[in-house]
Motif scaffolding. Structure first.
Motif, short mmCIF file in Angstrom:
data_model
loop_
_atom_site.label_atom_id
_atom_site.label_comp_id
_atom_site.label_asym_id
_atom_site.label_seq_id
_atom_site.Cartn_x
_atom_site.Cartn_y
_atom_site.Cartn_z
N TYR A 36 -58.97 40.60 -112.87
CA TYR A 36 -59.31 39.52 -113.60
C TYR A 36 -60.36 38.58 -112.55
O TYR A 36 -60.16 38.76 -111.24
N LEU A 88 -58.55 38.47 -109.20
CA LEU A 88 -57.03 38.64 -109.21
C LEU A 88 -56.51 40.21 -109.81
O LEU A 88 -57.15 40.59 -110.93
N PHE A 101 -49.10 38.72 -111.07
CA PHE A 101 -50.40 38.76 -110.42
C PHE A 101 -50.44 38.60 -108.77
O PHE A 101 -49.31 38.16 -108.24
N GLY A 102 -51.42 39.05 -108.24
CA GLY A 102 -51.38 38.86 -106.48
C GLY A 102 -52.11 37.52 -106.50
O GLY A 102 -52.57 36.76 -107.45
N LYS A 103 -52.31 36.85 -105.30
CA LYS A 103 -52.94 35.71 -104.96
C LYS A 103 -54.58 35.53 -105.31
O LYS A 103 -54.86 34.59 -105.24
#
Lengths: 111, 114
Positions: A36, A88, A101-103
């Motif tokens: 994203y 993301l 999600f990752g940061k």
């Protein structure tokens, strides 16, 4: 160990260059992978999804998946200043349908 | 515009007040998700519905939070007795219940608790 890890950046590239964004995940049972794009103050916007090992291309974007290495990447060719955003990586948990999600990695493309 | 709408887009409230957010998913989508995002973090899952059934809740969803999707269409997320730590962007997403389903996000509701 964090479930989805990304380098927070910023990753700085000149206009026209290839930007390479990386993501690792911890759960080997993960099945679906997403990238994203999120502009500052906005909500996430889907760029790519990938489900099988290998490459998937869509315009200037290529997603790469290597399940053995638990690694997902996003390549952006011919980077434009408008690509400057946070990217993301999201992984679908195998036991359910929610996303982890990752940061995010901040990408800066300079003119 | 993904077709997912959220209301309000911004909310400022005082600590201790109750707030309610609304999400309208893409019309044919039967799954609806709530996430929370704070500065510098990725979205964190709160809860999701398939039709009107709430199928999963995160440990992040304290008893001050409640979500509903009464007719399997729009959803509401209520926060009671707000705290300053509740300040965040609240994101709604929707999808079709298919393998490899893709979630599409609404514009979010930004909450500031003073």
């Amino acid at each position: 160990q964090k479930e989805v890890e990304q380098n927070s950046g910023p990753l700085s590239v000149p206009e026209g260059a290839i930007a390479s964004l990386n993501c690792t995940y911890s759960d080997r049972g993960s099945q679906s992978f997403f990238w994203y794009r999120q502009y500052s103050g906005k909500s996430p916007e889907l760029i790519m999804s990938i489900y099988s090992n290998g490459d998937k291309e869509d315009g200037r974007f290529t997603a790469q998946l290597n399940k053995a290495s638990q690694y997902v990447s996003l390549l952006i060719r011919d980077s434009q200043p408008s690509d400057s955003a946070t990217y993301l990586c999201a992984v679908n948990r195998p036991a359910g349908s929610t996303l982890t999600f990752g940061k995010g990695t901040m990408l800066l493309v300079s003119p | 515009d993904t077709g997912v709408s959220q209301d309000p887009r911004h909310k400022i409230t005082k600590r201790g007040q109750n707030v309610t957010f609304r999400c309208d998913p893409i019309s044919e989508h039967n799954r609806l998700y709530w996430y929370r995002q704070t500065l510098g973090q990725g979205p964190e899952f709160l809860t999701y519905f398939q039709n009107e059934a709430q199928l999963e809740k995160s440990r992040l969803l304290s008893d001050r939070f409640s979500a509903e999707r009464p007719k399997g269409s729009f959803s509401t997320l209520e926060i009671q007795r707000t705290e300053q730590g509740d300040s965040a962007m609240y994101l709604c997403a929707s999808s079709l219940a298919l393998a490899g389903e893709t979630q599409y996000f609404g514009p979010g509701t930004r909450l500031l608790v003073l």
